[in-house]
Design a protein around this motif. Structure first.
Motif, PDB file in Angstrom:
ATOM      1  N   PRO A  16       0.820  -1.213   0.000  1.00  0.00           N
ATOM      2  CA  PRO A  16       0.000   0.000   0.000  1.00  0.00           C
ATOM      3  C   PRO A  16       0.854   1.264   0.000  1.00  0.00           C
ATOM      4  O   PRO A  16       2.037   1.236   0.361  1.00  0.00           O
ATOM      5  CB  PRO A  16      -0.799  -0.120   1.302  1.00  0.00           C
ATOM      6  CG  PRO A  16       0.059  -0.962   2.190  1.00  0.00           C
ATOM      7  CD  PRO A  16       0.778  -1.926   1.286  1.00  0.00           C
ATOM      8  N   LEU A  17       0.260   2.357  -0.397  1.00  0.00           N
ATOM      9  CA  LEU A  17       0.894   3.680  -0.367  1.00  0.00           C
ATOM     10  C   LEU A  17      -0.031   4.628   0.370  1.00  0.00           C
ATOM     11  O   LEU A  17      -1.191   4.795  -0.005  1.00  0.00           O
ATOM     12  CB  LEU A  17       1.157   4.186  -1.783  1.00  0.00           C
ATOM     13  CG  LEU A  17       1.616   5.654  -1.901  1.00  0.00           C
ATOM     14  CD1 LEU A  17       2.984   5.838  -1.251  1.00  0.00           C
ATOM     15  CD2 LEU A  17       1.648   6.100  -3.355  1.00  0.00           C
ATOM     16  N   GLU A  18       0.468   5.252   1.420  1.00  0.00           N
ATOM     17  CA  GLU A  18      -0.274   6.264   2.166  1.00  0.00           C
ATOM     18  C   GLU A  18       0.504   7.576   2.074  1.00  0.00           C
ATOM     19  O   GLU A  18       1.699   7.614   2.375  1.00  0.00           O
ATOM     20  CB  GLU A  18      -0.451   5.857   3.627  1.00  0.00           C
ATOM     21  CG  GLU A  18      -1.364   4.670   3.838  1.00  0.00           C
ATOM     22  CD  GLU A  18      -2.825   5.002   3.613  1.00  0.00           C
ATOM     23  OE1 GLU A  18      -3.206   6.180   3.840  1.00  0.00           O
ATOM     24  OE2 GLU A  18      -3.587   4.102   3.206  1.00  0.00           O
ATOM     25  N   ALA A  19      -0.179   8.642   1.671  1.00  0.00           N
ATOM     26  CA  ALA A  19       0.466   9.948   1.518  1.00  0.00           C
ATOM     27  C   ALA A  19      -0.394  11.013   2.177  1.00  0.00           C
ATOM     28  O   ALA A  19      -1.098  11.773   1.499  1.00  0.00           O
ATOM     29  CB  ALA A  19       0.693  10.257   0.046  1.00  0.00           C
ATOM     30  N   PRO A  20      -0.401  11.103   3.512  1.00  0.00           N
ATOM     31  CA  PRO A  20      -1.230  12.095   4.196  1.00  0.00           C
ATOM     32  C   PRO A  20      -0.749  13.518   3.944  1.00  0.00           C
ATOM     33  O   PRO A  20       0.431  13.758   3.682  1.00  0.00           O
ATOM     34  CB  PRO A  20      -1.086  11.711   5.674  1.00  0.00           C
ATOM     35  CG  PRO A  20       0.236  11.009   5.756  1.00  0.00           C
ATOM     36  CD  PRO A  20       0.391  10.282   4.451  1.00  0.00           C
ATOM     37  N   PRO A  39      -1.712  14.021  14.743  1.00  0.00           N
ATOM     38  CA  PRO A  39      -1.058  12.789  15.206  1.00  0.00           C
ATOM     39  C   PRO A  39      -1.984  11.580  15.177  1.00  0.00           C
ATOM     40  O   PRO A  39      -1.556  10.475  14.837  1.00  0.00           O
ATOM     41  CB  PRO A  39      -0.631  13.141  16.638  1.00  0.00           C
ATOM     42  CG  PRO A  39      -0.477  14.625  16.639  1.00  0.00           C
ATOM     43  CD  PRO A  39      -1.528  15.134  15.703  1.00  0.00           C
ATOM     44  N   ALA A  40      -3.270  11.779  15.514  1.00  0.00           N
ATOM     45  CA  ALA A  40      -4.214  10.652  15.496  1.00  0.00           C
ATOM     46  C   ALA A  40      -4.420  10.136  14.077  1.00  0.00           C
ATOM     47  O   ALA A  40      -4.595   8.930  13.865  1.00  0.00           O
ATOM     48  CB  ALA A  40      -5.544  11.074  16.103  1.00  0.00           C
ATOM     49  N   ALA A  41      -4.382  11.031  13.077  1.00  0.00           N
ATOM     50  CA  ALA A  41      -4.547  10.591  11.698  1.00  0.00           C
ATOM     51  C   ALA A  41      -3.340   9.796  11.218  1.00  0.00           C
ATOM     52  O   ALA A  41      -3.468   8.911  10.381  1.00  0.00           O
ATOM     53  CB  ALA A  41      -4.769  11.797  10.783  1.00  0.00           C
ATOM     54  N   ILE A  42      -2.168  10.093  11.747  1.00  0.00           N
ATOM     55  CA  ILE A  42      -0.950   9.414  11.306  1.00  0.00           C
ATOM     56  C   ILE A  42      -0.752   8.094  12.039  1.00  0.00           C
ATOM     57  O   ILE A  42      -0.558   7.043  11.422  1.00  0.00           O
ATOM     58  CB  ILE A  42       0.282  10.315  11.505  1.00  0.00           C
ATOM     59  CG1 ILE A  42       0.132  11.602  10.686  1.00  0.00           C
ATOM     60  CG2 ILE A  42       1.559   9.581  11.110  1.00  0.00           C
ATOM     61  CD1 ILE A  42       0.089  11.384   9.204  1.00  0.00           C
ATOM     62  N   VAL A  43      -0.783   8.108  13.367  1.00  0.00           N
ATOM     63  CA  VAL A  43      -0.490   6.886  14.126  1.00  0.00           C
ATOM     64  C   VAL A  43      -1.738   6.167  14.595  1.00  0.00           C
ATOM     65  O   VAL A  43      -1.661   5.022  15.051  1.00  0.00           O
ATOM     66  CB  VAL A  43       0.417   7.196  15.338  1.00  0.00           C
ATOM     67  CG1 VAL A  43       1.728   7.770  14.891  1.00  0.00           C
ATOM     68  CG2 VAL A  43      -0.275   8.127  16.329  1.00  0.00           C
ATOM     69  N   GLY A  44      -2.909   6.803  14.491  1.00  0.00           N
ATOM     70  CA  GLY A  44      -4.141   6.158  14.921  1.00  0.00           C
ATOM     71  C   GLY A  44      -4.724   6.832  16.141  1.00  0.00           C
ATOM     72  O   GLY A  44      -4.050   7.566  16.859  1.00  0.00           O
ATOM     73  N   ALA A  53      -2.614   6.283   9.324  1.00  0.00           N
ATOM     74  CA  ALA A  53      -1.926   6.116   8.049  1.00  0.00           C
ATOM     75  C   ALA A  53      -0.688   5.246   8.193  1.00  0.00           C
ATOM     76  O   ALA A  53      -0.354   4.480   7.282  1.00  0.00           O
ATOM     77  CB  ALA A  53      -1.553   7.485   7.484  1.00  0.00           C
ATOM     78  N   ALA A  54       0.012   5.332   9.319  1.00  0.00           N
ATOM     79  CA  ALA A  54       1.227   4.537   9.517  1.00  0.00           C
ATOM     80  C   ALA A  54       0.917   3.046   9.515  1.00  0.00           C
ATOM     81  O   ALA A  54       1.695   2.245   8.979  1.00  0.00           O
ATOM     82  CB  ALA A  54       1.921   4.934  10.816  1.00  0.00           C
ATOM     83  N   SER A  55      -0.214   2.650  10.104  1.00  0.00           N
ATOM     84  CA  SER A  55      -0.586   1.239  10.112  1.00  0.00           C
ATOM     85  C   SER A  55      -1.189   0.817   8.772  1.00  0.00           C
ATOM     86  O   SER A  55      -0.956  -0.307   8.323  1.00  0.00           O
ATOM     87  CB  SER A  55      -1.585   0.961  11.240  1.00  0.00           C
ATOM     88  OG  SER A  55      -0.973   1.116  12.506  1.00  0.00           O
TER      89      SER A  55
END
Length: 507
Positions: free
Chosen positions: A269-273, A279-284, A294-296
């Motif tokens: 997969p490719l995630e490009a936020p 921080p919640a959007a990136i690490v959950g 996005a990291a997961s």
């Protein structure tokens, strides 16, 4: 009378089969749900009551107690609704079939329809692992549930349909199934490296990153192809293995971004936020049990942070721990969740706020203080975890009329060959790529020769490399040797690795 069935409690990626039991007794009408339910699960009492009445069945006017075992473990989510409804109907004597070994998963609407829930794939995986192969799921989730080998999946559209199947005297009329809210995504088209004009060294850095699973930092003026290169990294990575495909698909199922019509996710997969992501959007995060970020979702793939210095420092620093461990643990008051986060990080950045501060920087309008502050937005501890750091220079005018570069398919073949060499070397270990091998183990079991390691030791003595940086140079040297087909790194491989590691570093 006590009636029993099963459900699944999903916390993060880990599912636990829960025994659901109901008891109906004489007394004033009441409906109690015990076993540490969260607010969403506690509201199942009203959803179940309305759904049963919508089926034309009489909700038992007695004292009803539903227990979720083990009672000491917190339960969360609306996926217990179907199991609770089956238990209540069974304990009231409306059902003629016992279902203690059947797992029921689904959320109920007030009209009795069964709605899909997130995380069906890891839930069914947990059922099969625990020895429960008979699973009833919402009809919209059947395709996803059947991706699990060994599962006997039954789809259900309406509670009345399931009650009739279990022997209840209920008429089942025309049923309008609930559709999934995730639309079928078009097949992802992976862009080709042949589109990138020039930038031979940056292309080689991308190939090394793909072969060894190394993190990558690209710095250069606007329009030099940094984002184009980064977006083409997934296209030269190998297909996911079966275990990786199941794990990646499970993450996207929990996140609610998986559409099962095309089967398991087989490509990285490719995630490009965007740089405004929290921080919640990136690490959950999120309310209740945290969801994957996005990291997961980029697990076994690529997490691209374009315009990396524009991300808030607290967002970037949240990535330091998963870069080392490959996992993210999110602890909240209501519970914790553990998600895989074995992604390849790609950072793309301009050299300064105006973007013209590379090379001699004759056109740059930024002061030296502005350039230093801009570069300092990427912290030293974060960059020290990024194996490859290269500068992407301005392309020459001749690149516009040059022949197309090497296609992704050719580069992917070399990457696959290097991965096979790594797999053979690390077959007796838990690691698959050079980037994942611990430095201490690599130094003790596969050290560089004295001549090959001379420049690394000198760079550490001069303070140009940290000990972590020296380990990363060693891993890079092994990847370069694997790409060239060599048995072990030589001095030239180490020199190339140090160039990949230290070029483009802005102090």
């Amino acid at each position: 009378m006590v009636y029993r069935t099963r459900a699944v409690n999903l916390r993060g990626m880990a599912g636990t089969v829960v025994e659901v039991e109901a008891h109906v007794a004489l007394g004033l009408p009441a409906f109690s749900l015990v076993g540490r339910p969260d607010p969403a699960l506690a509201e199942a009492r009203e959803r179940v009551r309305a759904a049963v009445q919508s089926c034309g069945l009489t909700f038992p006017p007695r004292r009803i107690t539903v227990n979720l075992l083990p009672a000491s473990e917190p339960k969360a989510g609306s996926g217990f609704d179907l199991a609770v409804a089956v238990c209540v109907l069974g304990a009231a004597g409306i059902l003629a079939t016992q279902t203690p070994e059947v797992v029921h998963l689904g959320e109920l609407g007030l009209d009795g329809r069964v709605h899909p829930v997130r995380g069906i794939l890891p839930m069914v995986l947990a059922c099969v692992a625990a020895g429960f192969t008979r699973v009833v799921v919402p009809s919209a989730d059947v395709a996803e549930a059947r991706l699990v080998p060994g599962a006997q999946v039954t789809g259900v559209t309406h509670l009345a349909e399931l009650a009739a199947r279990y022997g209840a005297d209920v008429r089942v009329g025309a049923l309008d199934p609930v559709r999934r809210t995730v639309a079928a995504a078009p097949p992802r088209v992976e862009p080709d490296l042949a589109d990138v004009a020039g930038q031979e060294f940056a292309r080689y850095a991308l190939e090394v990153a793909a072969a060894g699973g190394h993190h990558l930092y690209l710095v250069g003026p606007p329009g030099t192809g940094k984002t184009m290169l980064a977006a083409r990294l997934p296209g030269i990575l190998p297909d996911l293995t079966e275990a990786q495909a199941v794990e990646v698909t499970s993450v996207h199922s929990v996140a609610g971004t998986f559409e099962p019509s095309n089967g398991l996710l087989r490509r990285p997969p490719l995630e490009a936020p965007h740089h405004t992501a929290s921080p919640a959007a990136i690490v959950g995060g999120g309310s209740g049990v945290p969801r994957p970020g996005a990291a997961s979702r980029a697990h076994c793939g690529v997490l691209l942070l374009d315009e990396a210095p524009e991300f808030p420092a607290r967002v970037l620093d949240t990535l330091r721990q998963p870069l080392e461990s490959g996992r993210i643990r999110l602890d909240r008051a209501v519970g914790s969740a553990d998600y895989p986060a074995g992604f390849q990080l790609v950072l793309a950045a301009n050299p300064c706020p105006c973007g013209r501060g590379s090379g001699k920087a004759v056109d740059c309008v930024c002061s030296s203080l502005q350039r230093r502050r801009y570069a300092a937005r990427l912290s030293g501890p974060l960059l020290d975890r990024v194996d490859i750091q290269v500068e992407v220079p301005r392309s020459t005018p001749g690149a516009l009329g040059a022949a197309p570069g090497e296609a992704s398919a050719s580069v992917a073949e070399r990457v696959a060959s290097a991965r096979r060499a790594m797999a053979a070397r690390w077959r007796a270990t838990p690691w698959q790529t050079n980037a994942a091998v611990p430095g201490a183990w690599l130094r003790s079991q596969h050290p560089l020769t004295h001549d090959a390691g001379r420049e690394v030791r000198r760079a550490v003595e001069l303070g140009h490399l940290s000990l972590r940086g020296a380990d990363r140079v060693t891993r890079l040297a092994w990847t370069i040797a694997d790409l060239s087909g060599a048995e072990r790194p030589g001095p030239d491989d180490v020199a190339t690795a140090m160039t990949l590691r230290m070029r483009g570093r802005h102090e």
